[in-house]
Design an enzyme around this catalytic site. Structure first.
Site, short mmCIF file in Angstrom:
data_model
loop_
_atom_site.label_atom_id
_atom_site.label_comp_id
_atom_site.label_asym_id
_atom_site.label_seq_id
_atom_site.Cartn_x
_atom_site.Cartn_y
_atom_site.Cartn_z
N GLY A 31 0.79 -0.97 -0.12
CA GLY A 31 0.14 0.06 0.20
C GLY A 31 0.65 1.36 -0.08
CG LEU B 150 6.86 0.84 0.72
CD1 LEU B 150 6.26 1.39 -0.56
CD2 LEU B 150 8.18 0.18 0.15
CD GLU C 135 -0.59 1.52 3.27
OE1 GLU C 135 -0.28 2.81 2.90
OE2 GLU C 135 0.27 0.58 3.54
CG HIS D 155 0.97 5.92 6.05
ND1 HIS D 155 2.23 6.13 6.44
CD2 HIS D 155 1.19 4.35 5.78
CE1 HIS D 155 3.03 5.19 6.33
NE2 HIS D 155 2.48 4.17 6.18
CD GLN E 24 3.71 5.40 2.92
OE1 GLN E 24 2.47 4.89 2.50
NE2 GLN E 24 4.76 4.81 3.28
#
Ligand code: NI
Length: 194
Positions: free
Chosen positions: A52, A106, A148, A151, A57
């Site tokens: 995801g 990530l 996700e 975030h 990000q």
């Protein structure tokens, strides 16, 4: 699919990762610029082999994230999730029961840790075309949706790690923690089918 280069991914410490993303209006969502951004978000997620990716990000403050789990060598034990773009997502837990999920990100290079996640969530959002999404997600996949959407609230998985002693690199996860985790995941997947 966009053939443009992948977007740079913000790494932990970047202030935008701690911002609450802003709501996207249906008008803004429909613009060619936003649609092209969503293509690049998805392209960047696939290029980085993530499960995801949230807009924050990639240094964009809109409340948009993408999720997709296919044949992913990074997560071979994960049930498939077809490409899902969530705009203005809202999650509501469907159970107080939690499971412990080994997560990575990530935006947090080479670190994994054990995070409690609800076993089921209701997901309400718009899709990329502005159509409403309202569905339940259970099991390991529910953890992916929680990661996700966190975030977009400025929260990283490391904030939710209860025991810092569970922190590991990808290599030490493989060597020391993966087998036991995959066993627990398989039980979860068998129970919820996801
Ligand atoms: Ni992440």
């Amino acid at each position: 699919m966009s053939t443009e280069a992948p977007l740079p991914i913000a790494q932990i410490g970047e202030p935008i990762l701690r911002e609450v993303a802003r709501e996207v209006t249906p008008e803004e969502l429909a613009t060619p610029e936003t649609q092209a951004f969503i293509d690049r978000l998805v392209g960047t997620m696939r290029h980085a082999r993530g499960a995801g990716l949230a807009a924050t990000q990639v240094f964009d403050g809109r409340r948009i994230c993408a999720i997709e789990v296919g044949e992913n060598p990074r997560y071979p034990y994960k049930p498939r999730i077809p490409l899902t773009v969530l705009v203005n997502p809202k999650l509501t837990p469907l159970s107080d029961e939690t499971f412990m999920n080994y997560e990575g990100c990530l935006s947090v290079p080479d670190l994994r840790g054990l995070v409690p996640r609800h076993v089921g969530v209701r997901v309400q959002a718009l899709d990329r075309h502005g159509a409403p999404i309202d569905r339940e997600v259970w099991g390991l996949s529910a953890g992916t949706f929680q990661h996700e959407t966190d975030h977009l609230l400025g929260t990283l998985f490391v904030d939710r790690v209860q025991d810092p002693k569970t922190l590991c690199t990808w290599a030490t996860f493989e060597a020391h923690h993966k087998a036991a985790f995959v066993e627990r995941v398989e039980a979860l997947v068998a129970r919820f089918g996801a």
